[in-house]
Design an enzyme around this catalytic site. Sequence first.
Site, PDB file in Angstrom:
ATOM      1  CG  HIS A 130     131.983  47.015  10.519  1.00 48.06           C
ATOM      2  ND1 HIS A 130     130.709  46.668  10.911  1.00 48.06           N
ATOM      3  CD2 HIS A 130     132.808  46.571  11.501  1.00 48.06           C
ATOM      4  CE1 HIS A 130     130.776  46.052  12.083  1.00 48.06           C
ATOM      5  NE2 HIS A 130     132.035  45.975  12.466  1.00 48.06           N
ATOM      6  CG  ASP A 131     134.123  43.527  11.447  1.00 53.53           C
ATOM      7  OD1 ASP A 131     135.129  44.208  11.168  1.00 53.53           O
ATOM      8  OD2 ASP A 131     133.659  43.416  12.604  1.00 53.53           O
ATOM      9  CE  LYS A 156     136.988  41.012  12.552  1.00 51.69           C
ATOM     10  NZ  LYS A 156     136.321  41.255  13.825  1.00 51.69           N
ATOM     11  CG  HIS A 173     135.986  49.141  10.260  1.00 44.66           C
ATOM     12  ND1 HIS A 173     136.266  48.453   9.114  1.00 44.66           N
ATOM     13  CD2 HIS A 173     136.032  48.215  11.257  1.00 44.66           C
ATOM     14  CE1 HIS A 173     136.468  47.169   9.398  1.00 44.66           C
ATOM     15  NE2 HIS A 173     136.336  46.996  10.697  1.00 44.66           N
ATOM     16  CG  HIS A 174     139.837  48.105  12.535  1.00 46.90           C
ATOM     17  ND1 HIS A 174     139.514  47.911  13.865  1.00 46.90           N
ATOM     18  CD2 HIS A 174     139.138  47.173  11.830  1.00 46.90           C
ATOM     19  CE1 HIS A 174     138.662  46.873  13.956  1.00 46.90           C
ATOM     20  NE2 HIS A 174     138.422  46.417  12.736  1.00 46.90           N
ATOM     21  CG  ASP A 204     133.913  47.739  15.176  1.00 51.43           C
ATOM     22  OD1 ASP A 204     133.242  46.744  15.479  1.00 51.43           O
ATOM     23  OD2 ASP A 204     135.048  47.661  14.646  1.00 51.43           O
TER      24      ASP A 204
HETATM   25 FE   LIG Z   1     136.699  45.296  11.931  1.00 52.31          FE
HETATM   26 FE   LIG Z   2     133.460  45.026  13.942  1.00 50.12          FE
END
Ligand SMILES: [Fe+2]
Ligand SMILES: [Fe+2]
Length: 325
Positions: A189-190, A193, A242-243, A271
Amino acid sequence: MERETLLIVEDNMILRDGLKEMLRFEGFHVLTAGNGEEALHQMATITPDLILSDISMPVMDGYTFFYRVRERAEWVRIPFVFLTARGEREDIMIGRDLGAEDYLVKPLSREELLTAVRARLARSQQLQMAQLEHAYEGSLTVLANAIEVRNEYTRGHVERVTAYAMILAEQIGFAGRRLEALRFGAILHDIGKIHVRESILTKKEPLTPEEWDEIKLHPITGAEMIKGISYLAPAIPIVRWHHECWDGSGYPDNLVGEAIPLEARIVTVADCFDAMTTERSYRPSLSLEEAYAEIISCAGCQFDPAVVSAFQNAWEKGEIQKIGA
Ligand SMILES: [Fe+2]
Ligand SMILES: [Fe+2]
Protein backbone atom coordinates in the site's frame (compact mmCIF):
# COMPACT_ATOMS: atom_id res chain seq x y z
CA MET A 1 -2.85 -23.28 -23.66
CA GLU A 2 0.59 -24.29 -24.83
CA ARG A 3 1.09 -27.99 -25.53
CA GLU A 4 2.92 -29.85 -22.81
CA THR A 5 6.10 -31.66 -23.69
CA LEU A 6 6.51 -35.24 -22.51
CA LEU A 7 9.73 -37.22 -22.69
CA ILE A 8 9.44 -41.00 -23.09
CA VAL A 9 12.58 -42.95 -22.29
CA GLU A 10 12.22 -46.58 -23.32
CA ASP A 11 14.56 -49.00 -25.10
CA ASN A 12 11.76 -51.14 -26.51
CA MET A 13 11.06 -49.40 -29.79
CA ILE A 14 7.62 -50.90 -30.30
CA LEU A 15 6.45 -49.87 -26.86
CA ARG A 16 8.08 -46.44 -27.20
CA ASP A 17 6.40 -45.73 -30.51
CA GLY A 18 3.08 -47.00 -29.18
CA LEU A 19 3.23 -44.65 -26.20
CA LYS A 20 4.34 -41.80 -28.40
CA GLU A 21 1.41 -42.22 -30.79
CA MET A 22 -1.08 -42.51 -27.96
CA LEU A 23 0.13 -39.32 -26.30
CA ARG A 24 0.51 -37.39 -29.52
CA PHE A 25 -3.04 -38.25 -30.41
CA GLU A 26 -4.09 -36.61 -27.12
CA GLY A 27 -2.37 -33.38 -28.14
CA PHE A 28 0.92 -33.64 -26.25
CA HIS A 29 4.26 -32.78 -27.75
CA VAL A 30 6.27 -35.98 -27.37
CA LEU A 31 10.03 -36.50 -27.33
CA THR A 32 11.56 -39.96 -27.18
CA ALA A 33 14.88 -41.49 -26.20
CA GLY A 34 16.15 -45.08 -26.14
CA ASN A 35 18.04 -44.76 -22.83
CA GLY A 36 19.04 -42.28 -20.11
CA GLU A 37 21.97 -40.89 -22.01
CA GLU A 38 19.93 -40.09 -25.09
CA ALA A 39 17.32 -38.55 -22.84
CA LEU A 40 19.87 -36.24 -21.20
CA HIS A 41 21.00 -35.27 -24.65
CA GLN A 42 17.43 -34.27 -25.56
CA MET A 43 17.10 -32.33 -22.33
CA ALA A 44 20.13 -30.22 -23.15
CA THR A 45 17.89 -28.26 -25.51
CA ILE A 46 14.31 -28.89 -24.36
CA THR A 47 13.02 -29.15 -20.80
CA PRO A 48 10.07 -31.55 -20.72
CA ASP A 49 7.04 -31.01 -18.48
CA LEU A 50 7.02 -34.69 -17.50
CA ILE A 51 9.28 -37.72 -17.92
CA LEU A 52 8.14 -41.32 -18.38
CA SER A 53 11.10 -43.64 -18.05
CA ASP A 54 11.71 -47.35 -18.30
CA ILE A 55 14.01 -48.81 -15.65
CA SER A 56 16.27 -51.37 -17.30
CA MET A 57 17.83 -49.94 -20.42
CA PRO A 58 21.27 -50.23 -22.04
CA VAL A 59 23.94 -47.49 -21.69
CA MET A 60 22.16 -45.62 -18.87
CA ASP A 61 19.35 -47.20 -16.89
CA GLY A 62 16.30 -45.48 -15.46
CA TYR A 63 17.66 -45.08 -11.91
CA THR A 64 20.88 -43.43 -13.05
CA PHE A 65 18.90 -41.21 -15.36
CA PHE A 66 16.59 -40.26 -12.49
CA TYR A 67 19.61 -39.30 -10.36
CA ARG A 68 21.06 -37.21 -13.14
CA VAL A 69 17.78 -35.36 -13.59
CA ARG A 70 17.37 -34.66 -9.88
CA GLU A 71 20.96 -33.38 -9.63
CA ARG A 72 20.14 -30.33 -11.66
CA ALA A 73 18.24 -27.54 -9.89
CA GLU A 74 16.30 -26.58 -13.00
CA TRP A 75 15.06 -30.16 -13.43
CA VAL A 76 14.18 -30.95 -9.83
CA ARG A 77 10.53 -30.14 -10.33
CA ILE A 78 9.90 -32.19 -13.46
CA PRO A 79 7.47 -35.01 -12.55
CA PHE A 80 9.24 -38.34 -13.11
CA VAL A 81 7.22 -41.51 -13.65
CA PHE A 82 8.88 -44.94 -13.87
CA LEU A 83 7.57 -47.50 -16.27
CA THR A 84 8.05 -50.91 -14.78
CA ALA A 85 7.30 -54.39 -16.08
CA ARG A 86 4.58 -56.32 -14.27
CA GLY A 87 5.83 -58.09 -11.16
CA GLU A 88 9.04 -56.13 -10.65
CA ARG A 89 8.24 -55.29 -7.06
CA GLU A 90 11.87 -54.78 -6.33
CA ASP A 91 11.97 -51.98 -8.91
CA ILE A 92 9.06 -50.26 -7.29
CA MET A 93 10.66 -50.34 -3.86
CA ILE A 94 13.97 -48.94 -5.11
CA GLY A 95 12.25 -46.28 -7.13
CA ARG A 96 10.15 -45.24 -4.17
CA ASP A 97 13.27 -44.84 -2.06
CA LEU A 98 14.65 -42.57 -4.74
CA GLY A 99 11.58 -40.40 -4.45
CA ALA A 100 10.11 -40.88 -7.90
CA GLU A 101 6.57 -39.57 -8.16
CA ASP A 102 4.80 -42.50 -9.66
CA TYR A 103 4.87 -45.92 -11.30
CA LEU A 104 3.09 -47.31 -14.22
CA VAL A 105 3.13 -51.02 -14.73
CA LYS A 106 3.59 -52.23 -18.29
CA PRO A 107 1.64 -53.13 -20.36
CA LEU A 108 -0.40 -49.98 -19.91
CA SER A 109 -3.96 -49.25 -20.89
CA ARG A 110 -4.61 -45.96 -22.63
CA GLU A 111 -6.77 -44.74 -19.74
CA GLU A 112 -4.18 -45.61 -17.15
CA LEU A 113 -1.52 -43.74 -19.05
CA LEU A 114 -3.58 -40.63 -19.69
CA THR A 115 -4.98 -40.42 -16.18
CA ALA A 116 -1.50 -40.68 -14.66
CA VAL A 117 0.05 -38.18 -17.07
CA ARG A 118 -2.72 -35.61 -16.63
CA ALA A 119 -2.80 -35.95 -12.85
CA ARG A 120 0.97 -35.52 -12.58
CA LEU A 121 0.99 -32.51 -14.86
CA ALA A 122 -1.83 -30.84 -12.97
CA ARG A 123 -0.15 -31.46 -9.63
CA SER A 124 3.15 -30.07 -10.83
CA GLN A 125 1.47 -26.95 -12.17
CA GLN A 126 -0.24 -26.38 -8.84
CA LEU A 127 3.07 -26.77 -7.05
CA GLN A 128 4.83 -24.39 -9.38
CA MET A 129 2.10 -21.84 -8.93
CA ALA A 130 2.25 -22.12 -5.16
CA GLN A 131 6.03 -21.75 -5.16
CA LEU A 132 5.84 -18.78 -7.47
CA GLU A 133 3.31 -17.05 -5.26
CA HIS A 134 5.40 -17.74 -2.23
CA ALA A 135 8.50 -16.30 -3.90
CA TYR A 136 6.48 -13.33 -5.08
CA GLU A 137 5.18 -12.55 -1.65
CA GLY A 138 8.68 -12.80 -0.19
CA SER A 139 10.12 -10.33 -2.66
CA LEU A 140 7.18 -7.97 -2.25
CA THR A 141 7.68 -7.87 1.49
CA VAL A 142 11.37 -7.11 1.05
CA LEU A 143 10.49 -4.32 -1.33
CA ALA A 144 7.81 -2.92 0.94
CA ASN A 145 10.14 -3.05 3.94
CA ALA A 146 12.67 -0.97 2.02
CA ILE A 147 10.51 2.04 2.88
CA GLU A 148 10.41 1.18 6.54
CA VAL A 149 14.16 1.02 6.74
CA ARG A 150 14.21 4.70 5.88
CA ASN A 151 11.95 5.56 8.74
CA GLU A 152 12.35 3.97 12.15
CA TYR A 153 8.89 5.10 13.23
CA THR A 154 7.14 2.92 10.72
CA ARG A 155 9.02 -0.31 11.34
CA GLY A 156 6.65 -3.26 11.24
CA HIS A 157 3.89 -1.10 9.75
CA VAL A 158 3.50 -3.21 6.60
CA GLU A 159 3.24 -6.49 8.49
CA ARG A 160 0.76 -5.12 11.01
CA VAL A 161 -1.43 -3.41 8.41
CA THR A 162 -1.47 -6.65 6.42
CA ALA A 163 -2.39 -8.64 9.52
CA TYR A 164 -5.24 -6.24 10.47
CA ALA A 165 -6.50 -6.18 6.90
CA MET A 166 -6.59 -9.99 6.75
CA ILE A 167 -8.62 -10.17 9.96
CA LEU A 168 -11.12 -7.58 8.73
CA ALA A 169 -11.43 -9.24 5.33
CA GLU A 170 -12.05 -12.67 6.81
CA GLN A 171 -14.64 -11.12 9.11
CA ILE A 172 -16.33 -9.67 6.01
CA GLY A 173 -16.22 -13.07 4.27
CA PHE A 174 -13.21 -12.82 1.92
CA ALA A 175 -11.54 -16.11 1.03
CA GLY A 176 -9.23 -17.66 -1.55
CA ARG A 177 -7.99 -15.49 -4.39
CA ARG A 178 -9.71 -12.35 -3.17
CA LEU A 179 -8.01 -12.63 0.19
CA GLU A 180 -4.64 -13.19 -1.49
CA ALA A 181 -5.08 -10.13 -3.69
CA LEU A 182 -5.89 -8.09 -0.62
CA ARG A 183 -2.75 -9.37 1.08
CA PHE A 184 -0.59 -8.17 -1.81
CA GLY A 185 -2.33 -4.82 -1.82
CA ALA A 186 -1.82 -4.39 1.91
CA ILE A 187 1.85 -5.30 1.65
CA LEU A 188 2.35 -2.77 -1.13
CA HIS A 189 0.00 0.00 0.00
CA ASP A 190 2.76 2.51 0.81
CA ILE A 191 5.27 1.40 -1.82
CA GLY A 192 5.03 4.83 -3.47
CA LYS A 193 6.63 6.39 -0.37
CA ILE A 194 9.93 5.22 -1.77
CA HIS A 195 9.77 8.41 -3.86
CA VAL A 196 9.06 10.72 -0.92
CA ARG A 197 12.10 12.55 0.43
CA GLU A 198 13.44 11.12 3.67
CA SER A 199 13.56 14.54 5.27
CA ILE A 200 9.78 14.72 4.85
CA LEU A 201 9.11 11.18 6.07
CA THR A 202 11.03 11.79 9.29
CA LYS A 203 10.24 15.46 9.88
CA LYS A 204 9.37 16.32 13.48
CA GLU A 205 7.75 19.68 12.80
CA PRO A 206 4.40 20.05 11.04
CA LEU A 207 4.66 19.63 7.27
CA THR A 208 4.34 22.61 4.92
CA PRO A 209 1.56 22.46 2.30
CA GLU A 210 4.20 21.64 -0.36
CA GLU A 211 5.54 18.80 1.73
CA TRP A 212 2.01 17.47 2.20
CA ASP A 213 1.53 17.57 -1.55
CA GLU A 214 4.61 15.40 -1.95
CA ILE A 215 3.35 12.84 0.61
CA LYS A 216 -0.06 12.79 -1.02
CA LEU A 217 1.45 11.64 -4.27
CA HIS A 218 2.46 8.26 -2.85
CA PRO A 219 -0.75 6.37 -3.75
CA ILE A 220 -0.44 7.50 -7.36
CA THR A 221 3.28 6.79 -7.60
CA GLY A 222 2.78 3.39 -5.95
CA ALA A 223 0.03 2.38 -8.37
CA GLU A 224 2.24 3.52 -11.26
CA MET A 225 5.14 1.46 -9.96
CA ILE A 226 3.26 -1.83 -10.07
CA LYS A 227 1.05 -1.29 -13.09
CA GLY A 228 3.37 -3.21 -15.43
CA ILE A 229 3.22 -6.40 -13.35
CA SER A 230 0.10 -8.26 -14.43
CA TYR A 231 0.18 -10.49 -11.39
CA LEU A 232 -0.21 -7.44 -9.17
CA ALA A 233 -3.09 -5.89 -11.07
CA PRO A 234 -5.59 -6.66 -8.26
CA ALA A 235 -3.38 -4.71 -5.83
CA ILE A 236 -3.46 -1.48 -7.85
CA PRO A 237 -6.85 -0.18 -6.59
CA ILE A 238 -5.73 -0.79 -3.01
CA VAL A 239 -2.49 1.08 -3.47
CA ARG A 240 -4.14 3.97 -5.29
CA TRP A 241 -7.16 4.40 -3.02
CA HIS A 242 -6.02 3.51 0.50
CA HIS A 243 -6.23 7.19 1.50
CA GLU A 244 -9.73 7.80 0.15
CA CYS A 245 -12.45 8.49 2.74
CA TRP A 246 -16.01 7.17 2.81
CA ASP A 247 -17.33 10.77 2.83
CA GLY A 248 -15.20 11.84 -0.13
CA SER A 249 -12.69 13.89 1.83
CA GLY A 250 -9.69 11.67 1.03
CA TYR A 251 -7.08 11.66 -1.72
CA PRO A 252 -5.96 11.35 -4.51
CA ASP A 253 -9.32 11.08 -6.34
CA ASN A 254 -11.91 12.15 -3.73
CA LEU A 255 -13.92 9.00 -4.32
CA VAL A 256 -17.07 8.62 -2.22
CA GLY A 257 -18.60 5.54 -0.53
CA GLU A 258 -18.82 2.39 -2.58
CA ALA A 259 -16.98 4.01 -5.47
CA ILE A 260 -13.94 3.16 -3.35
CA PRO A 261 -13.22 -0.58 -3.76
CA LEU A 262 -14.00 -2.57 -0.62
CA GLU A 263 -10.41 -3.85 -0.51
CA ALA A 264 -9.13 -0.29 -0.25
CA ARG A 265 -11.72 0.60 2.42
CA ILE A 266 -10.46 -2.33 4.48
CA VAL A 267 -6.82 -1.33 4.15
CA THR A 268 -7.71 2.26 5.11
CA VAL A 269 -9.05 1.16 8.50
CA ALA A 270 -6.09 -1.20 9.05
CA ASP A 271 -3.63 1.52 8.03
CA CYS A 272 -5.14 4.26 10.21
CA PHE A 273 -5.41 2.03 13.24
CA ASP A 274 -1.74 1.13 12.98
CA ALA A 275 -0.73 4.74 12.37
CA MET A 276 -2.60 5.82 15.51
CA THR A 277 -1.17 3.09 17.70
CA THR A 278 2.47 3.60 16.76
CA GLU A 279 4.67 6.51 17.65
CA ARG A 280 5.47 8.86 14.79
CA SER A 281 8.20 11.45 14.48
CA TYR A 282 5.63 14.22 14.99
CA ARG A 283 3.48 12.72 17.77
CA PRO A 284 3.28 9.99 20.43
CA SER A 285 1.06 6.96 19.95
CA LEU A 286 -2.49 6.44 21.21
CA SER A 287 -3.31 3.42 23.34
CA LEU A 288 -5.11 0.56 21.55
CA GLU A 289 -8.34 1.50 23.37
CA GLU A 290 -8.08 5.17 22.39
CA ALA A 291 -7.41 4.26 18.77
CA TYR A 292 -10.29 1.78 18.82
CA ALA A 293 -12.66 4.51 20.04
CA GLU A 294 -11.36 6.81 17.30
CA ILE A 295 -12.04 4.21 14.58
CA ILE A 296 -15.58 3.68 15.89
CA SER A 297 -16.26 7.39 16.00
CA CYS A 298 -15.17 7.84 12.38
CA ALA A 299 -17.60 5.26 10.96
CA GLY A 300 -19.55 6.89 8.16
CA CYS A 301 -17.18 9.84 7.77
CA GLN A 302 -13.62 8.63 7.24
CA PHE A 303 -14.45 4.91 7.24
CA ASP A 304 -16.97 2.55 5.68
CA PRO A 305 -19.44 1.65 8.48
CA ALA A 306 -19.47 -2.00 7.35
CA VAL A 307 -15.69 -2.24 7.72
CA VAL A 308 -15.88 -0.53 11.10
CA SER A 309 -18.44 -3.06 12.28
CA ALA A 310 -16.11 -5.88 11.13
CA PHE A 311 -13.39 -4.13 13.10
CA GLN A 312 -15.64 -3.98 16.15
CA ASN A 313 -16.39 -7.72 15.88
CA ALA A 314 -12.71 -8.58 15.57
CA TRP A 315 -11.94 -6.31 18.53
CA GLU A 316 -14.57 -8.02 20.66
CA LYS A 317 -12.95 -11.37 19.85
CA GLY A 318 -9.59 -9.95 20.91
CA GLU A 319 -8.03 -10.47 17.45
CA ILE A 320 -7.00 -6.87 16.88
CA GLN A 321 -5.36 -6.51 20.30
CA LYS A 322 -3.17 -9.58 19.62
CA ILE A 323 -1.45 -7.84 16.71
CA GLY A 324 -1.27 -4.38 18.24
CA ALA A 325 0.20 -5.61 21.52
FE1 LIG B 1 -0.28 5.47 2.67
FE1 LIG C 1 0.47 3.05 5.52
